[in-house]
Design an enzyme around this catalytic site. Structure first.
Site, PDB file in Angstrom:
ATOM      1  N   GLY A  14      34.192  52.239  49.513  1.00 51.49           N
ATOM      2  CA  GLY A  14      34.761  53.288  48.675  1.00 51.49           C
ATOM      3  C   GLY A  14      34.114  54.655  48.791  1.00 51.49           C
ATOM      4  O   GLY A  14      34.099  55.420  47.822  1.00 51.49           O
ATOM      5  N   SER A  15      33.629  55.018  49.980  1.00 52.68           N
ATOM      6  CA  SER A  15      33.011  56.355  50.072  1.00 52.68           C
ATOM      7  C   SER A  15      34.074  57.457  49.972  1.00 52.68           C
ATOM      8  O   SER A  15      33.816  58.522  49.410  1.00 52.68           O
ATOM      9  CB  SER A  15      32.176  56.499  51.345  1.00 52.68           C
ATOM     10  OG  SER A  15      32.987  56.581  52.481  1.00 52.68           O
ATOM     11  N   ASN A  16      35.256  57.214  50.505  1.00 50.11           N
ATOM     12  CA  ASN A  16      36.324  58.217  50.331  1.00 50.11           C
ATOM     13  C   ASN A  16      36.751  58.308  48.871  1.00 50.11           C
ATOM     14  O   ASN A  16      37.026  59.398  48.364  1.00 50.11           O
ATOM     15  CB  ASN A  16      37.517  57.891  51.232  1.00 50.11           C
ATOM     16  CG  ASN A  16      37.298  58.391  52.644  1.00 50.11           C
ATOM     17  OD1 ASN A  16      37.312  59.590  52.898  1.00 50.11           O
ATOM     18  ND2 ASN A  16      37.049  57.461  53.567  1.00 50.11           N
ATOM     19  N   MET A  92      42.641  47.647  52.837  1.00 52.76           N
ATOM     20  CA  MET A  92      42.878  46.875  54.059  1.00 52.76           C
ATOM     21  C   MET A  92      44.036  45.881  53.896  1.00 52.76           C
ATOM     22  O   MET A  92      43.900  44.706  54.229  1.00 52.76           O
ATOM     23  CB  MET A  92      41.593  46.123  54.449  1.00 52.76           C
ATOM     24  CG  MET A  92      40.410  47.039  54.674  1.00 52.76           C
ATOM     25  SD  MET A  92      40.710  48.249  55.974  1.00 52.76           S
ATOM     26  CE  MET A  92      40.553  47.193  57.396  1.00 52.76           C
ATOM     27  N   ARG A  93      45.140  46.380  53.402  1.00 43.72           N
ATOM     28  CA  ARG A  93      46.306  45.503  53.264  1.00 43.72           C
ATOM     29  C   ARG A  93      47.549  46.261  53.643  1.00 43.72           C
ATOM     30  O   ARG A  93      47.728  47.411  53.245  1.00 43.72           O
ATOM     31  CB  ARG A  93      46.448  45.062  51.810  1.00 43.72           C
ATOM     32  CG  ARG A  93      46.097  43.639  51.625  1.00 43.72           C
ATOM     33  CD  ARG A  93      46.452  43.114  50.301  1.00 43.72           C
ATOM     34  NE  ARG A  93      47.706  42.355  50.320  1.00 43.72           N
ATOM     35  CZ  ARG A  93      47.855  41.187  50.892  1.00 43.72           C
ATOM     36  NH1 ARG A  93      46.878  40.633  51.548  1.00 43.72           N
ATOM     37  NH2 ARG A  93      49.006  40.556  50.840  1.00 43.72           N
ATOM     38  N   ASN A 109      47.242  58.378  52.848  1.00 43.79           N
ATOM     39  CA  ASN A 109      46.226  57.500  53.433  1.00 43.79           C
ATOM     40  C   ASN A 109      45.275  58.326  54.283  1.00 43.79           C
ATOM     41  O   ASN A 109      45.659  59.375  54.801  1.00 43.79           O
ATOM     42  CB  ASN A 109      46.915  56.454  54.330  1.00 43.79           C
ATOM     43  CG  ASN A 109      45.937  55.485  54.981  1.00 43.79           C
ATOM     44  OD1 ASN A 109      45.026  54.977  54.320  1.00 43.79           O
ATOM     45  ND2 ASN A 109      46.102  55.233  56.266  1.00 43.79           N
ATOM     46  N   HIS A 111      42.923  57.957  57.698  1.00 42.32           N
ATOM     47  CA  HIS A 111      42.734  57.070  58.860  1.00 42.32           C
ATOM     48  C   HIS A 111      41.687  57.694  59.780  1.00 42.32           C
ATOM     49  O   HIS A 111      41.728  58.900  60.040  1.00 42.32           O
ATOM     50  CB  HIS A 111      44.063  56.893  59.604  1.00 42.32           C
ATOM     51  CG  HIS A 111      43.918  55.992  60.788  1.00 42.32           C
ATOM     52  ND1 HIS A 111      43.787  54.626  60.669  1.00 42.32           N
ATOM     53  CD2 HIS A 111      43.831  56.263  62.112  1.00 42.32           C
ATOM     54  CE1 HIS A 111      43.643  54.089  61.874  1.00 42.32           C
ATOM     55  NE2 HIS A 111      43.662  55.066  62.772  1.00 42.32           N
ATOM     56  N   ASP A 147      49.762  53.189  59.741  1.00 45.88           N
ATOM     57  CA  ASP A 147      49.105  54.397  60.255  1.00 45.88           C
ATOM     58  C   ASP A 147      50.094  55.376  60.889  1.00 45.88           C
ATOM     59  O   ASP A 147      49.812  55.997  61.923  1.00 45.88           O
ATOM     60  CB  ASP A 147      47.978  54.036  61.240  1.00 45.88           C
ATOM     61  CG  ASP A 147      46.901  53.192  60.577  1.00 45.88           C
ATOM     62  OD1 ASP A 147      46.657  53.400  59.373  1.00 45.88           O
ATOM     63  OD2 ASP A 147      46.322  52.328  61.243  1.00 45.88           O
TER      64      ASP A 147
END
Ligand code: GRF
Length: 216
Positions: A14-16, A92-93, A109, A111, A147
């Site tokens: 969770g750094s973002n 990650m889903r 998102n 990426h 993505d």
């Protein structure tokens, strides 16, 4: 100013998410982080969010019969919490096209590559293996295909001869923490539109870091 209620979806450290939480503390930031959702009960980011006083929710995907059941529950929670914007941050889903459509142009998102190069996993290893001179990160609107989706911001960093995937990944991650809050600010302030699947920004000056990072 009515701040946009934002949910951050995580699966890990969770750094973002932390970068978004920090940015949202600014009084003039147009979004508030109202909810953090994790599909993994032991995601490290959950503790960080709780320590910051943010409401958290665990939706353990293993407890759902299938993807649709998981996404329906997620969608219901987002609506109960009156969420306006969803930020995927290391979530990650794969989401179903149904959910993605329901949140069209309200779900973004981050990426770790310069899309459309290197969608998917292990982007730093793949960038080094491909011999690219620049690598980076992308914030984009979410579409059903993984993505993909209209690009909001990108940051480029150089790939140096002695780079390992870890070193390169940390260089990219520093830029992720710059462009993700910048993109959320833009979206929440309503200064952005998607036209023909390209993002148009109203009189926005990109942060210098969001173009090319000179600080290696
Ligand atoms: C980041 O590299 C992000 O770009 C990718 O997953 C990673 C999540 O890291 N989608 P963190 O959980 O935000 O630290």
């Amino acid at each position: 100013m009515q701040k946009k209620r934002t949910a951050v979806l995580i699966s890990g450290r969770g750094s973002n998410m932390s970068a978004l939480i920090s940015a949202a503390k600014a009084p003039d930031f147009p979004a508030e982080i109202a909810l953090v959702v994790s599909n993994r009960p032991n995601a490290a980011g959950l503790g960080v969010a709780r320590a910051a006083g943010i409401r958290t929710l665990v939706l353990d995907h293993k407890e759902f019969a299938d993807r649709i059941a998981f996404d329906a529950s997620l969608d219901a929670h987002l609506r109960i919490e009156s969420i306006d914007i969803v930020c995927l941050a290391g979530f990650m889903r794969l989401l179903t096209p149904w959910l993605v459509e329901r949140w069209r142009n309200r779900m973004i998102n981050i990426h770790p590559s310069l899309l459309p190069a290197f969608p998917g996993l292990d982007t730093h290893e793949r960038a080094i293996a491909a011999g690219v001179r620049f690598h980076g990160c992308t914030v984009h609107f979410v579409r059903a295909e993984m993505d993909s989706g209209p690009i909001i911001y990108q940051a480029a960093v150089p790939v140096l001869p002695e780079d390992t995937a870890d070193v390169l990944g940390s260089r990219v991650l520093r830029q992720e923490h710059v462009i993700y809050p910048a993109a959320l600010r833009l979206l929440a302030s309503g200064r952005m539109a998607v036209e023909e699947e390209r993002v148009q920004i109203d009189n926005a000056r990109m942060p210098a870091e969001a173009v090319v990072s000179p600080k290696v």
